[in-house]
Design a protein around this motif. Sequence first.
Motif, PDB file in Angstrom:
ATOM      1  N   SER A 231       1.194  -0.884  -0.212  1.00 30.52           N
ATOM      2  CA  SER A 231       0.073   0.131   0.055  1.00 30.52           C
ATOM      3  C   SER A 231       1.028   1.004   0.081  1.00 30.52           C
ATOM      4  CB  SER A 231      -0.739   0.320   1.387  1.00 30.52           C
ATOM      5  OG  SER A 231      -0.504  -0.165   2.597  1.00 30.52           O
ATOM      6  N   ARG A 232       2.081   1.349   0.090  1.00 31.41           N
ATOM      7  CA  ARG A 232       3.238   2.439  -0.598  1.00 31.41           C
ATOM      8  C   ARG A 232       3.408   3.134   0.705  1.00 31.41           C
ATOM      9  NH1 ARG A 232       0.592   5.335  -5.025  1.00 31.41           N
ATOM     10  NH2 ARG A 232       3.282   6.079  -5.476  1.00 31.41           N
ATOM     11  N   VAL A 233       3.304   2.474   1.670  1.00 28.31           N
ATOM     12  CA  VAL A 233       3.176   3.403   3.251  1.00 28.31           C
ATOM     13  C   VAL A 233       4.859   2.854   3.046  1.00 28.31           C
ATOM     14  CG1 VAL A 233       3.325   3.266   5.566  1.00 28.31           C
ATOM     15  CG2 VAL A 233       0.964   3.448   4.388  1.00 28.31           C
TER      16      VAL A 233
ATOM     17  N   ILE B 203       1.084  -2.441  -8.924  1.00 29.23           N
ATOM     18  CA  ILE B 203       0.276  -3.066  -8.923  1.00 29.23           C
ATOM     19  C   ILE B 203      -0.121  -2.432 -10.285  1.00 29.23           C
ATOM     20  CG2 ILE B 203      -1.174  -2.589  -7.197  1.00 29.23           C
ATOM     21  CD1 ILE B 203       1.507  -2.749  -5.342  1.00 29.23           C
ATOM     22  N   ARG B 204      -1.907  -3.367 -10.927  1.00 29.97           N
ATOM     23  CA  ARG B 204      -2.567  -2.463 -11.512  1.00 29.97           C
ATOM     24  C   ARG B 204      -3.303  -2.321 -11.536  1.00 29.97           C
ATOM     25  NH1 ARG B 204      -0.201  -3.572 -16.897  1.00 29.97           N
ATOM     26  NH2 ARG B 204       1.498  -4.346 -17.055  1.00 29.97           N
ATOM     27  N   GLY B 205      -3.758  -1.297 -10.804  1.00 26.01           N
ATOM     28  CA  GLY B 205      -4.887  -0.281 -10.675  1.00 26.01           C
ATOM     29  C   GLY B 205      -4.929   0.815  -9.526  1.00 26.01           C
TER      30      GLY B 205
ATOM     31  N   ALA C 157     -10.904  11.847   2.224  1.00 29.07           N
ATOM     32  CA  ALA C 157      -9.675  12.298   1.580  1.00 29.07           C
ATOM     33  C   ALA C 157      -8.783  11.836   1.810  1.00 29.07           C
ATOM     34  CB  ALA C 157     -10.154  13.857   1.976  1.00 29.07           C
TER      35      ALA C 157
ATOM     36  N   LYS D 142     -12.074  11.057  -3.814  1.00 27.87           N
ATOM     37  CA  LYS D 142     -12.445  12.938  -3.937  1.00 27.87           C
ATOM     38  C   LYS D 142     -13.637  12.914  -3.429  1.00 27.87           C
ATOM     39  CE  LYS D 142      -9.708  13.147  -7.844  1.00 27.87           C
ATOM     40  NZ  LYS D 142      -8.267  12.842  -6.559  1.00 27.87           N
TER      41      LYS D 142
ATOM     42  N   GLU E 159      -3.784   1.825 -14.285  1.00 30.10           N
ATOM     43  CA  GLU E 159      -2.791   2.409 -13.609  1.00 30.10           C
ATOM     44  C   GLU E 159      -1.710   1.651 -12.899  1.00 30.10           C
ATOM     45  OE1 GLU E 159      -2.341   5.134  -9.882  1.00 30.10           O
ATOM     46  OE2 GLU E 159      -4.070   5.377 -10.291  1.00 30.10           O
ATOM     47  N   VAL E 160      -0.473   1.662 -12.999  1.00 30.11           N
ATOM     48  CA  VAL E 160       0.680   0.644 -12.961  1.00 30.11           C
ATOM     49  C   VAL E 160       1.802   1.182 -12.014  1.00 30.11           C
ATOM     50  CG1 VAL E 160       2.172  -0.909 -13.686  1.00 30.11           C
ATOM     51  CG2 VAL E 160      -0.095  -0.142 -15.039  1.00 30.11           C
ATOM     52  N   ILE E 161       1.580   1.198 -10.549  1.00 29.16           N
ATOM     53  CA  ILE E 161       2.585   1.142 -10.186  1.00 29.16           C
ATOM     54  C   ILE E 161       3.930   0.341  -9.978  1.00 29.16           C
ATOM     55  CG2 ILE E 161       2.873   2.456  -7.819  1.00 29.16           C
ATOM     56  CD1 ILE E 161      -0.039   2.319  -7.328  1.00 29.16           C
TER      57      ILE E 161
ATOM     58  N   ASP F 122       2.058  13.183  -8.979  1.00 32.37           N
ATOM     59  CA  ASP F 122       1.441  12.644  -7.660  1.00 32.37           C
ATOM     60  C   ASP F 122       0.550  13.818  -6.302  1.00 32.37           C
ATOM     61  OD1 ASP F 122       0.410  10.377  -6.878  1.00 32.37           O
ATOM     62  OD2 ASP F 122       2.145  10.283  -5.997  1.00 32.37           O
TER      63      ASP F 122
ATOM     64  N   LYS G 276      -2.270  15.033  -8.293  1.00 30.25           N
ATOM     65  CA  LYS G 276      -3.665  14.657  -7.719  1.00 30.25           C
ATOM     66  C   LYS G 276      -4.402  13.956  -6.379  1.00 30.25           C
ATOM     67  CE  LYS G 276      -2.193  10.824 -10.152  1.00 30.25           C
ATOM     68  NZ  LYS G 276      -1.309   9.472 -10.323  1.00 30.25           N
ATOM     69  N   TYR G 277      -3.440  14.705  -5.717  1.00 32.31           N
ATOM     70  CA  TYR G 277      -3.352  14.460  -4.018  1.00 32.31           C
ATOM     71  C   TYR G 277      -4.089  16.315  -3.866  1.00 32.31           C
ATOM     72  CZ  TYR G 277      -3.148   9.773  -2.943  1.00 32.31           C
ATOM     73  OH  TYR G 277      -2.791   8.465  -2.484  1.00 32.31           O
TER      74      TYR G 277
ATOM     75  N   GLU H 208      -6.436  18.560  -3.440  1.00 30.74           N
ATOM     76  CA  GLU H 208      -7.806  18.019  -2.452  1.00 30.74           C
ATOM     77  C   GLU H 208      -8.058  17.363  -0.888  1.00 30.74           C
ATOM     78  OE1 GLU H 208     -11.152  16.012  -3.473  1.00 30.74           O
ATOM     79  OE2 GLU H 208     -11.691  17.518  -4.853  1.00 30.74           O
ATOM     80  N   LEU H 209      -6.808  16.728  -0.922  1.00 36.41           N
ATOM     81  CA  LEU H 209      -6.227  16.344   0.212  1.00 36.41           C
ATOM     82  C   LEU H 209      -5.467  17.757   0.989  1.00 36.41           C
ATOM     83  CD1 LEU H 209      -5.878  14.345   2.700  1.00 36.41           C
ATOM     84  CD2 LEU H 209      -3.788  12.788   1.642  1.00 36.41           C
TER      85      LEU H 209
ATOM     86  N   TYR I 114      -0.723   5.465   2.139  1.00 39.75           N
ATOM     87  CA  TYR I 114      -0.285   6.376   1.478  1.00 39.75           C
ATOM     88  C   TYR I 114      -0.977   7.844   1.108  1.00 39.75           C
ATOM     89  CZ  TYR I 114       1.465   7.776  -2.365  1.00 39.75           C
ATOM     90  OH  TYR I 114       3.065   8.270  -3.485  1.00 39.75           O
TER      91      TYR I 114
ATOM     92  N   ARG J 284       3.987  12.746   0.918  1.00 37.90           N
ATOM     93  CA  ARG J 284       3.940  13.327   2.406  1.00 37.90           C
ATOM     94  C   ARG J 284       3.967  14.553   2.279  1.00 37.90           C
ATOM     95  NH1 ARG J 284       1.963   9.035   3.423  1.00 37.90           N
ATOM     96  NH2 ARG J 284       3.298   7.069   4.291  1.00 37.90           N
TER      97      ARG J 284
END
Lengths: 423, 281
Positions: free
Chosen positions: A86-88, A98-100, A127, A132, B11-13, B28, B31-32, B34-35, B122, B125
Motif C-alpha cells: 500500500s506504499r506506506v 500493482i495495476r489499478g 480524503a 475525491k 494505472e501501473v504502480i 502525484d 492528484k492529492y 484535495e487532501l 499512502y 508526504r
Amino acid sequence: MSDLAIRVENLGKEYRIGVSQERYRTLRDSLARIARDPLGSIRGTLGNNSTIWALKDVSFEVKRGQVLGVIGRNGAGKSTLLKVLSRVTEPTEGYAEIRGRVGSLLEVGTGFHPELTGRENIYLNGAILGMKRDEIDRKFDEIVAFSEVEKFIDTPVKRYSSGMYLRLAFAVAAHLEPEILVVDEVLAVGDAEFQRKCLGKMSDVAQEGRTVLFVSHNMSAILRLTEEAILLEKGQLVLRDATSKAVDYYMSAGFSQVGERIWHADEVPAQSAPFRPIALRVCNDNQRVVDTVRSTEPVTISVDYSLEGAITGLRIGIYLLTMQGEFVFTSFDTDDPEQYARYGVRPAGHYTSRCTIPADLLNEGRYLLGLNASAFRVKRYFHDEHSLAFNVDGAGAPGMQWPEPRLGPVRPRLEWSIEEVNR
Amino acid sequence: MTAITSNTQDEVIILRPSRGWGSLNLGDLWKYRELIYFLTWRDIKVRYKQTLLGAAWAILQPVLSMIVFTIFFGGLLNVSSEGQPYAVFSYAALLPWGVFSKALTDAGRSLVINRNMITKVYFPRLVVPISSVLGGVVDFLIAFVVLLGLMVYFEVTPTAAIWTLPFFLILALITALGVGLWLSALNVIYRDIGYVLPFLTQFWFYITPVVYSSSEIPENWRLVYALNPMVGVVEGFRWALLGKQAAPGPMVAVSAVIAVVVLISGMFYFRRMERSFADMV
C-alpha cells in the motif's frame, strides 16, 4: 499479463533491530557517531548494527478479481507486506507491480479528529483514504446510513461511544471503491454484531469482482471470504494453496511442537523487554507434556518466563481459542485479588505460572493456546494468540454414547435431573 | 467483464527500492490537492473550535505585540520608524512575521504530529507540511483587516504598489515551507528539532526588521542582511503599504533567490528522507 492485478517478485524489507524501541535517534548520538566515523556518516550508514528481515524473497501474483488471504503468526511479515504494497513504506529489495487504484485499510478511522463532527470526519477521512470530494458527496448518505449514527452526525466524535466511533470509521472505509483493496486486521474490532456487519460488507466487496488482499487472524473470516491464501512464516512465503488447505496447514503442521512451545531469543520482539517468554506447555494429569489430553482429566498449562527487570502489576495470561479463531476464555495468573496484591511488583528472575483447566470442560477437538503478558492500562509486553495447538480427546465425556459431533467448544458434565410432573 | 477491464485506464504502480536522490513527483502531489485542502481546513477548524475567543486570537496576538512594541521601542527607546506612526510601522511587519513564524513552527512539527496517518496510509508526504503552512493564511487575512483599520486611523494612505502584497506573502510562505521541509524531515529522525524550533523563531525575529527599520543596517551590508529572506518580505510589505522610500528591489531579489533555493533543496531533501518516514516516525 493484463489480467494480473499484483505481481510481487523477491520482495524484501529489512528493519534495523531496536528501531521500534529507541523510536528515534538524538542529535547528540549522531554527532558522536559522525565524529567517530566521518566517512560512514556521510554515506548515511550511521551505526550499521544488526537488522532483521521482516520480509524476504516473497514472490506471488494476484489475478484481477481474486480475493487472496494472507495468514501467518504474529511477526510473520503480514503487516509489513501490506504496508509495502500500500506504499506506506518502501521495500528494501525486490520489486512489485500493482495495476489499478489501491485502497488500503491498515486501520479504520485514520486521521479522525476528536474535535470535528461526524460529518467533517467523513470528508477528512475519505480524503485521506484517497476519495475525491464529489465521490464522498455522492456516497455521504449511504455512509451515514451504514454507520447508524445519523442523529449524531453533527456532534464532535469525541462525544461518541467507542462503538459509534468504530462504526463511522468503518463505514467510510467500506465505501472506498478502489480496484485493489488491501485490508489488515480491521475486522477484529467492535462488538460481535458490528463484526458480522463488516464481514458482510467485505464479502459484498469480494463478490463485486474487486481484487482484495485480506489479512486476518480470524480463520473463519479467512475461510469465508477467500478461496486462496498464502502463508507467511518468519518473513518468507511458505505456502500458497486453496484457503481450506492453507488454514489446515497453518493450524496443524505449523504447530508441530508436541504440547510445547519454546521461544528462542530471536523470536521475541524487542519491545517485550523486560519480559521474556521461555516456554508454554500443556500437561496431562500425570504432569507429562502431551499433544493430546482427555476431556475427562484436568489439564495443566504452565508458562515459563524470565523477567530481566522488575515489573509492577504484571499479569501472565492464557487465551484458549478454537481452531476457527474464536475465543473460549482468557485467564490471568493474578485474577485472584489476593494473588494480585501479593505479586504487586514481580522482581527480576525466572518464573513459572501454572494453572489447571478442570476436567469435564472442553469438547473434543483441536484448540489453540495463546499467551499474554501485560500490566493493565500500562503496557502489553507480549501477546501471541497462536502459540500452541493441542487436541482434546472425548473418550468418556458426557454423551459419547451417541457418535455425533457436539456443537460448541465446551462440553461440561452437567447435573441433570429428570422428574415426571403430574398434574 | 473484459469490456470493463479494457475500458479502465490502467494505472501501473511499480514498487522498488529507490536509491539516491529521487524526482519531486509533483504530478502525484497535484492528484492529492484535495487532501491538502482538507488537511488545511482541518487545522483551521480544529484550531478555533475549542478556544474561547476563536478567531479573535488571530487579531489579538499581533495587536498586543504591536501595542507593547509601540510603547517600548517606539516610545521609550525611540526607535526610528522611517517617519511613520510606529504602530503602523511595526504592525505592517508583524503581519508577515506572524504568518511566517506560525507556518514554520507548524510545518516543522507536522510530520511527527501526523505520524499516525503516515504509518497507515499512502499519500505524497509533502501534503502534510504544505497544508500546515497554508493553515496560517486565514489568520493573516483576519489580522490584515486590523491593519486597514490602523491605516485609516493614522491616516496612512497605501501606495499604488499594494497589488504586490500577495507576492510578498507568497515569498514568506515559500521561505517557511522551504525551511519547514528541512526541519520536518529532520524532526522525524532527530526529535531535537522540537526544542530548536522556539529558539530558531525567536532568533530569526531579531535578525528580521520587525521592531526596527532596515535603514539601521549600514548601506553596504544590506544585501548580506537580505540573505535572510524575511528581510525582503518585511521590506516589501512596508514599501507596498506605507511607501515613503525607494523600492527595495535588490534586497527583495536576493531574498527571493534564497527563498527559492531553500524551497527546492528542502523539497529534494524531504523526498529523499520520505521513504524512511513510516519506519522512523
